[in-house]
Write an enzyme that holds these catalytic residues in place. Sequence first.
Site, mmCIF file in Angstrom:
data_model
loop_
_atom_site.group_PDB
_atom_site.id
_atom_site.type_symbol
_atom_site.label_atom_id
_atom_site.label_comp_id
_atom_site.label_asym_id
_atom_site.label_seq_id
_atom_site.Cartn_x
_atom_site.Cartn_y
_atom_site.Cartn_z
ATOM 1 N N GLU A 1 0.654 -1.218 0.215
ATOM 2 C CA GLU A 1 0.062 -0.088 -0.127
ATOM 3 C C GLU A 1 0.886 1.183 0.000
ATOM 4 O OE1 GLU A 1 -3.023 -0.222 3.066
ATOM 5 O OE2 GLU A 1 -4.170 -1.650 1.879
ATOM 6 N N GLU B 1 -5.618 -8.270 -0.543
ATOM 7 C CA GLU B 1 -6.160 -7.955 0.502
ATOM 8 C C GLU B 1 -7.836 -7.518 0.112
ATOM 9 O OE1 GLU B 1 -4.854 -5.173 3.407
ATOM 10 O OE2 GLU B 1 -2.719 -5.489 3.052
HETATM 11 O O1 AHR Z 1 -5.232 -5.931 6.871
HETATM 12 C C1 AHR Z 1 -5.225 -4.940 7.703
HETATM 13 C C2 AHR Z 1 -4.232 -3.672 6.923
HETATM 14 O O2 AHR Z 1 -5.049 -3.297 6.042
HETATM 15 C C3 AHR Z 1 -3.075 -3.965 6.346
HETATM 16 O O3 AHR Z 1 -2.063 -3.835 7.310
HETATM 17 C C4 AHR Z 1 -2.943 -3.033 5.471
HETATM 18 O O4 AHR Z 1 -2.265 -3.435 4.107
HETATM 19 C C5 AHR Z 1 -4.310 -2.621 4.924
HETATM 20 O O5 AHR Z 1 -4.599 -1.108 5.100
#
Ligand code: AHR
Length: 497
Positions: A172, A291
């Site tokens: 990210e 994610e």
């Molecule tokens: O999954 C929780 C968090 O969400 C992770 O650390 C990050 O990559 C995202 O913002």
Amino acid sequence: KKAKMYLDKEFIIDKVDDRIYGSFIEHLGRAIYTGIYEPDHPTADELGFREDVIELVKELNVPIVRYPGGNFVSAYNWEDGVGPKENRPKRLEIAWRTLETNEVGTNEFVQWANKVGAETMMAVNLGTRGIDAARNLIEYCNYPSGTYYSDLRREHGYEQPHNIKTWCLGNEMDGYWQMGHKTAQEYGRLACETAKVMKQVDRDIELIVCGSSHRDMPTFGDWEATVLEHTYEHIDYISLHQYFGNREKDLGYYLAQSVEMDDFIESLVAICDYVKAKKRSDKRINLSFDEWNVWFHTGRPDENFQPWSIAGHLLEDIYTFEDALVVGLILITLLKHADRVKIACLAQLVNVIAPIMTEKGGEVWKQTIYYPYLHATKYGRGTVLKSVISSPTYDSFKVKEVPLLDAVAVMNDEEELTIFAVNRDQKDSLPLSCELRGFATYQVVEHIVMEHEDVKAKNTADNPNNVLPHTKGDAKVEGARVVANLSKLSWNVIRLK
Ligand code: AHR
């Protein structure tokens, strides 16, 4: 109201890359400590890993697990987590403001992943660190022997290289919250040079460059185009992340968020192909949705959280039945894009926004979202068929013309056919008629259903079986069609052979 679906054995989207059923474990809250690792637990193995958790991860048959973060990785020194445990430093973990003991690091995690039968998907720190740390880590993990870092790994007790194939170039990096956040230009250059060096060390690896942290990021689109301009020939996938939630307390819109996800995927595919065209490249960049999940029940940070504590409760969302429906819809959406989405990670796996929950020193239990994920990893491997769907629609306050039926079909290597379907209708059941071409002798083997009168019903440590699937669905074959009555607000898995 009626929905129709048409399937033809010869009309396919693509083979499912098993890695779309991946997950994610970050050094965050209780994901590692008292999650997968708890040396004092009655089920702990010789390494300190909880066998009860391992059993459930094996049941889910998770093919790949992303590690060690997440936001955590952007300030992580991988060297802190290797070598004799007594020498490992305690650190202020600045992404989540916890205390990191480093009892678990790269080698332990890879051992755990091997035990559950998953590949490791390793992320490198491109926030506070860069090319050199990534180069050393890959030499440590993947080079056989006879160099400084490969011999260090051997000294640490790991004679054979880990041969980690899939690597994330940071996490990210478009996000202002990220330690070492960068502009697209800055990140694109760094990712390109890091990719070059890593592939010089190991030509067999695959690299994922960071796309946007979610589709409403103001830089979405420009970020991807710029980053791909810099990295195109050196990387293999671009990531996208998205968390879903019923923040508006509007179930119609909540269930429509998978339509927005569909749009996010299609937009990113278009951007990849735009850069491909500009570069006159023969190479195709695919997507790593590394994610995704429902995340909105807890905030960041959680109310009772004590900064700089070890294994505090962070992001422990307790999921409802409606969340399970959304997870089902997300899985359907990923499958529909099997031609371009090759990796995806349910974020996360244990305790932190997770399908598996543990009690410290106690039991392990399954959240509502465990079940659609289980069904998909079990029956959703093989080839995705192109399905044509015609369904009545509804308008949510934000997304219009949302189909009541969302569905996808997968044929596995034994030619068993599975239809995954969600009825989004909040009031009525939905009759489904699915025309089957090329499946002449097929009969229904099982029709699994998840439904509940109370959309807010949860499983908890005290009542872990409150929301469970059953197999009393009424799907049957009539001539060349499978017909079923899909209960209102239900997740359905119709298996045919
Ligand atoms: O999954 C929780 C968090 O969400 C992770 O650390 C990050 O990559 C995202 O913002």
